[in-house]
Design a protein around this motif. Structure first.
Motif: not given
Length: 362
Positions: A1-8, A20-23, A106-113
């Protein structure tokens, strides 16, 4: 899955590089606007209101509209100079029980990889700590030009983050609840509980969007040239006033049981009992009085009747034998007098019978 945000993830002094990946994903079917006359596509063009010219994307910026309609231009440099600590960081602030989070937030959901091999160890540490504590992490993060609130929780073997609305973004439910004072009876609550129990649980994985499937079939049939107008489904009118709440609940319970295959035998028995017409007593009595009693022929009734007759005859014989023996015993006890008297009476009777009657002359 394509990430939409990189951070820590900032967990105290521990930093966990993540992606950050869209769930979730949307499966809704989108349509284009067309010109009905010739089927041509209708497009939107961004045009400046002052000169009426179409503006390319490279020349479009941001601006804030004041109450009087004037525009205050805001550039990307202006936003970049703001002190935003969460620009590339998901900053965990606290850990709370999951039940303290209102689902309205509750709003949008994401997976943290985990981003890289070095992130595996602290990522696993945070995941297992969340599991053991049975809590969720409340954090701040920045995405798409604004700071947001998030909730981190464990889903399987990954950490998921739900975007949360800020508390002041939740509206109070003023004027939503019924204004009239209504009392609910225990019997109505019992029926509601029975309906809830009858409906039971549902496997969420088995639910599907039937309307979307129907739209896809419609598109495929029209594209293939074999279009047939679908039959209109019968839709019950909604929004009417409930006249009898108890009757509606009972009907709902029966319908739910029928849909689950329960209570079919009981329902059939009830329907059969409802169709039986009872015979009135007066008519039955008059019919039995006027009609002659039928003779018992064969079967269990005739056998029982004959058995009763045999028993009655046997008892009668027994009674006769008893009376005869009593009479004999009393005769013996009476002695010679009773015997001679009986003999005299018998002789007199035989003498009378032997004497012929004399005819009288006319």
């Amino acid at each position: 899955m394509r990430s939409i945000w990189n951070g820590a993830i900032s967990f105290g002094l521990v930093s966990i590089p993540i992606k950050l990946v869209n769930a979730t994903e949307s499966h809704s079917i989108s349509f284009r606007q067309i010109h009905l006359a010739d089927g041509g596509r209708v497009r939107y063009r961004k045009v400046c209101e002052l000169d009426g010219e179409e503006v390319p994307a490279a020349e479009i910026g941001k601006g804030y509209e004041e109450a009087d309609g004037s525009i205050v231009p805001i550039t990307e440099d202006d936003l970049a100079q703001l002190p935003l600590a969460t620009a590339r960081t998901i900053e965990i602030m606290s850990f709370v029980p999951a039940e303290e989070i209102d689902p309205l937030q509750m709003d949008a959901a994401y997976y943290l990889a985990a981003n890289g091999a070095t992130a595996a160890k602290p990522y696993t540490l945070l995941r297992e700590a969340l599991k053991r504590s049975r809590k969720v992490a409340i954090a701040k993060y920045a995405l798409r030009g604004r700071e947001r609130l998030g909730m981190l929780r464990v889903v399987g073997d990954v950490i998921a983050m739900h975007g949360l609305l800020w508390p002041d973004e939740i509206r109070e439910p003023e004027g939503v609840a019924p204004e009239a004072s209504v009392s609910v009876r225990e019997a109505e609550l019992d029926l509601a509980d029975a309906l809830m129990a009858t409906l039971g649980d549902v496997e969420l994985g088995s639910l599907k969007d039937e309307y979307r499937e129907a739209v896809e079939e419609l598109i495929a049939s029209k594209a293939g040239g074999a279009f047939e107008p679908p039959s209109e489904a019968a839709v019950e009118p909604a929004g009417g006033q409930v006249i009898d709440l108890m009757a509606a609940l009972e009907k709902s319970v029966r319908a739910a049981k029928a849909s689950r295959g329960e209570g079919e035998a009981a329902g059939a028995a009830a329907e059969g009992a409802a169709e039986v017409t009872p015979i009135r007593r007066k008519r039955a009595a008059s019919a039995s009085a006027s009609a002659p009693a039928p003779k018992a022929v064969g079967g269990k009734k005739s056998t029982a009747a004959s058995a009763k007759k045999t028993a009655a005859a046997a008892s009668k014989k027994t009674t006769t034998a008893k009376s005869t023996s009593k009479a004999t015993a009393s005769g013996k006890a009476g002695g010679t007098k009773s015997t001679s008297a009986a003999a005299k009476k018998a002789a007199a009777g035989s003498k009378k019978a032997a004497t012929p009657r004399k005819r009288t002359s006319a």
